[in-house]
Design a protein around this motif. Sequence first.
Motif, PDB file in Angstrom:
ATOM      1  N   PHE A   1       0.799  -1.220   0.000  1.00 34.20           N
ATOM      2  CA  PHE A   1       0.000   0.000   0.000  1.00 34.20           C
ATOM      3  C   PHE A   1       0.837   1.277   0.000  1.00 34.20           C
ATOM      4  O   PHE A   1       0.321   2.365  -0.225  1.00 34.20           O
ATOM      5  CB  PHE A   1      -0.921   0.020   1.233  1.00 34.20           C
ATOM      6  N   ARG A   2       2.127   1.171   0.292  1.00 33.18           N
ATOM      7  CA  ARG A   2       2.963   2.356   0.411  1.00 33.18           C
ATOM      8  C   ARG A   2       3.202   3.010  -0.957  1.00 33.18           C
ATOM      9  O   ARG A   2       3.128   2.352  -1.987  1.00 33.18           O
ATOM     10  CB  ARG A   2       4.308   1.986   1.035  1.00 33.18           C
ATOM     11  N   PRO A   3       3.538   4.295  -0.974  1.00 33.83           N
ATOM     12  CA  PRO A   3       3.880   4.945  -2.247  1.00 33.83           C
ATOM     13  C   PRO A   3       5.029   4.246  -2.962  1.00 33.83           C
ATOM     14  O   PRO A   3       5.068   4.209  -4.194  1.00 33.83           O
ATOM     15  CB  PRO A   3       4.282   6.365  -1.821  1.00 33.83           C
ATOM     16  N   GLU A   4       5.959   3.679  -2.192  1.00 32.54           N
ATOM     17  CA  GLU A   4       7.079   2.980  -2.805  1.00 32.54           C
ATOM     18  C   GLU A   4       6.632   1.737  -3.556  1.00 32.54           C
ATOM     19  O   GLU A   4       7.272   1.310  -4.519  1.00 32.54           O
ATOM     20  CB  GLU A   4       8.129   2.620  -1.745  1.00 32.54           C
ATOM     21  N   GLY A   5       5.513   1.154  -3.103  1.00 35.40           N
ATOM     22  CA  GLY A   5       4.932   0.032  -3.840  1.00 35.40           C
ATOM     23  C   GLY A   5       4.403   0.471  -5.187  1.00 35.40           C
ATOM     24  O   GLY A   5       4.509  -0.251  -6.185  1.00 35.40           O
ATOM     25  N   ARG A   6       3.830   1.663  -5.232  1.00 33.53           N
ATOM     26  CA  ARG A   6       3.368   2.225  -6.504  1.00 33.53           C
ATOM     27  C   ARG A   6       4.541   2.511  -7.438  1.00 33.53           C
ATOM     28  O   ARG A   6       4.437   2.339  -8.661  1.00 33.53           O
ATOM     29  CB  ARG A   6       2.586   3.511  -6.260  1.00 33.53           C
ATOM     30  N   ASP A   7       5.660   2.948  -6.873  1.00 34.73           N
ATOM     31  CA  ASP A   7       6.855   3.185  -7.683  1.00 34.73           C
ATOM     32  C   ASP A   7       7.299   1.891  -8.363  1.00 34.73           C
ATOM     33  O   ASP A   7       7.615   1.876  -9.564  1.00 34.73           O
ATOM     34  CB  ASP A   7       7.999   3.713  -6.812  1.00 34.73           C
ATOM     35  N   ALA A   8       7.339   0.807  -7.577  1.00 35.09           N
ATOM     36  CA  ALA A   8       7.742  -0.484  -8.130  1.00 35.09           C
ATOM     37  C   ALA A   8       6.777  -0.936  -9.221  1.00 35.09           C
ATOM     38  O   ALA A   8       7.193  -1.448 -10.269  1.00 35.09           O
ATOM     39  CB  ALA A   8       7.817  -1.533  -7.018  1.00 35.09           C
ATOM     40  N   LEU A   9       5.497  -0.739  -8.982  1.00 31.29           N
ATOM     41  CA  LEU A   9       4.489  -1.145  -9.964  1.00 31.29           C
ATOM     42  C   LEU A   9       4.665  -0.372 -11.272  1.00 31.29           C
ATOM     43  O   LEU A   9       4.594  -0.954 -12.361  1.00 31.29           O
ATOM     44  CB  LEU A   9       3.090  -0.928  -9.402  1.00 31.29           C
ATOM     45  N   GLU A  10       4.903   0.923 -11.178  1.00 30.25           N
ATOM     46  CA  GLU A  10       5.039   1.734 -12.404  1.00 30.25           C
ATOM     47  C   GLU A  10       6.280   1.343 -13.193  1.00 30.25           C
ATOM     48  O   GLU A  10       6.239   1.219 -14.417  1.00 30.25           O
ATOM     49  CB  GLU A  10       5.078   3.219 -12.037  1.00 30.25           C
ATOM     50  N   LEU A  11       7.397   1.116 -12.505  1.00 32.02           N
ATOM     51  CA  LEU A  11       8.600   0.697 -13.206  1.00 32.02           C
ATOM     52  C   LEU A  11       8.400  -0.686 -13.820  1.00 32.02           C
ATOM     53  O   LEU A  11       8.778  -0.927 -14.977  1.00 32.02           O
ATOM     54  CB  LEU A  11       9.801   0.686 -12.263  1.00 32.02           C
ATOM     55  N   GLY A  12       7.799  -1.603 -13.053  1.00 31.73           N
ATOM     56  CA  GLY A  12       7.530  -2.936 -13.580  1.00 31.73           C
ATOM     57  C   GLY A  12       6.614  -2.888 -14.780  1.00 31.73           C
ATOM     58  O   GLY A  12       6.803  -3.614 -15.767  1.00 31.73           O
ATOM     59  N   ARG A  13       5.605  -2.027 -14.732  1.00 28.48           N
ATOM     60  CA  ARG A  13       4.657  -1.907 -15.845  1.00 28.48           C
ATOM     61  C   ARG A  13       5.361  -1.402 -17.103  1.00 28.48           C
ATOM     62  O   ARG A  13       5.119  -1.901 -18.209  1.00 28.48           O
ATOM     63  CB  ARG A  13       3.521  -0.956 -15.456  1.00 28.48           C
ATOM     64  N   GLN A  14       6.229  -0.402 -16.942  1.00 27.76           N
ATOM     65  CA  GLN A  14       6.941   0.128 -18.101  1.00 27.76           C
ATOM     66  C   GLN A  14       7.864  -0.916 -18.723  1.00 27.76           C
ATOM     67  O   GLN A  14       7.922  -1.068 -19.949  1.00 27.76           O
ATOM     68  CB  GLN A  14       7.743   1.368 -17.707  1.00 27.76           C
ATOM     69  N   LEU A  15       8.569  -1.647 -17.880  1.00 25.35           N
ATOM     70  CA  LEU A  15       9.472  -2.677 -18.391  1.00 25.35           C
ATOM     71  C   LEU A  15       8.704  -3.828 -19.028  1.00 25.35           C
ATOM     72  O   LEU A  15       9.144  -4.405 -20.026  1.00 25.35           O
ATOM     73  CB  LEU A  15      10.363  -3.191 -17.258  1.00 25.35           C
ATOM     74  N   ALA A  16       7.547  -4.158 -18.454  1.00 25.50           N
ATOM     75  CA  ALA A  16       6.717  -5.211 -19.039  1.00 25.50           C
ATOM     76  C   ALA A  16       6.185  -4.781 -20.405  1.00 25.50           C
ATOM     77  O   ALA A  16       6.099  -5.587 -21.339  1.00 25.50           O
ATOM     78  CB  ALA A  16       5.563  -5.549 -18.101  1.00 25.50           C
ATOM     79  N   GLU A  17       5.837  -3.525 -20.522  1.00 22.80           N
ATOM     80  CA  GLU A  17       5.332  -3.007 -21.797  1.00 22.80           C
ATOM     81  C   GLU A  17       6.413  -3.054 -22.866  1.00 22.80           C
ATOM     82  O   GLU A  17       6.151  -3.421 -24.015  1.00 22.80           O
ATOM     83  CB  GLU A  17       4.848  -1.574 -21.596  1.00 22.80           C
ATOM     84  N   LEU A  18       7.648  -2.719 -22.492  1.00 24.72           N
ATOM     85  CA  LEU A  18       8.751  -2.768 -23.435  1.00 24.72           C
ATOM     86  C   LEU A  18       9.069  -4.193 -23.864  1.00 24.72           C
ATOM     87  O   LEU A  18       9.486  -4.429 -25.002  1.00 24.72           O
ATOM     88  CB  LEU A  18      10.002  -2.138 -22.813  1.00 24.72           C
ATOM     89  N   SER A  19       8.909  -5.135 -22.943  1.00 20.30           N
ATOM     90  CA  SER A  19       9.312  -6.517 -23.185  1.00 20.30           C
ATOM     91  C   SER A  19       8.164  -7.425 -23.599  1.00 20.30           C
ATOM     92  O   SER A  19       8.389  -8.589 -23.895  1.00 20.30           O
ATOM     93  CB  SER A  19       9.946  -7.103 -21.910  1.00 20.30           C
ATOM     94  N   HIS A  20       6.940  -6.896 -23.564  1.00 16.89           N
ATOM     95  CA  HIS A  20       5.758  -7.739 -23.756  1.00 16.89           C
ATOM     96  C   HIS A  20       5.753  -8.880 -22.733  1.00 16.89           C
ATOM     97  O   HIS A  20       5.461 -10.032 -23.046  1.00 16.89           O
ATOM     98  CB  HIS A  20       5.707  -8.300 -25.179  1.00 16.89           C
TER      99      HIS A  20
END
Length: 240
Positions: free
Chosen positions: A11-30
């Motif tokens: 629930f922490r803001p740092e969890g959102r940071d991880a999610l956003e970075l993971g989402r961007q990398l997943a989008e790049l890598s499919h």
Amino acid sequence: MFSKIVVGYDFRPEGRDALELGRQLAELSHAKLLLSSVFPYHHQAIGEEAFEQALREDGERLFSPVLDELDGEAIETFALGDQPPAGALQQLAEQEHADLIVLGSTHRGTIGRVLPGSTAQRLLTDARCAVAIAPRGFAGSVDGCGLRVIAVAFDGSRESHAALRLATELAQRESASLRVIGVNSPPPRSYGYLPTEPSLREVYRDSLNEAIASLPSEVRPLGQLLDRPNPEMCRQFALI
């Protein structure tokens, strides 16, 4: 590049940071996102049935808003327990054959900078796959432009060459610029070198230049060699 990415989320803001970075990398890598959180439950303490129920209920509360937000993306959730966070995330990555674990920085870090917490520190040491740590505040800084500048540390080792290949591929896919950073780290005087040994710095410089020359021009590579003070010199300054 990546096929499955484990994101340590809470629930922490740092969890959102991880999610956003993971989402961007997943989008790049499919890649597929494996959204996971580790809860402080142990089946031996509360019983198997209560353990499973607690994980199911808490996991649903945590993940439901995210699933609505990421509707349509390849994502799977995992509510974990029974062991410390680092061990649980590492085990999940191995079981699911994930090739990257993404975490947020500790809340004690400076906004815009990376400061690994205890879980990240352990994973950086023990994980058998790549580990990425999102800068604190990363989720709030995203402006839709994606990754624009990617820096990679390089020392000429086999591991740094692997990191450089990955960084280059990321930069190509995202049309980002690439910065290759080396560090001139002279050994202590006991090894027979002076702290400012010119030949040693030239070795680092030549290795860095060779790496830069091998990169595609489209990533606009730029090298930088930093000078790190000799540890013995630091001790001497501390005594003065």
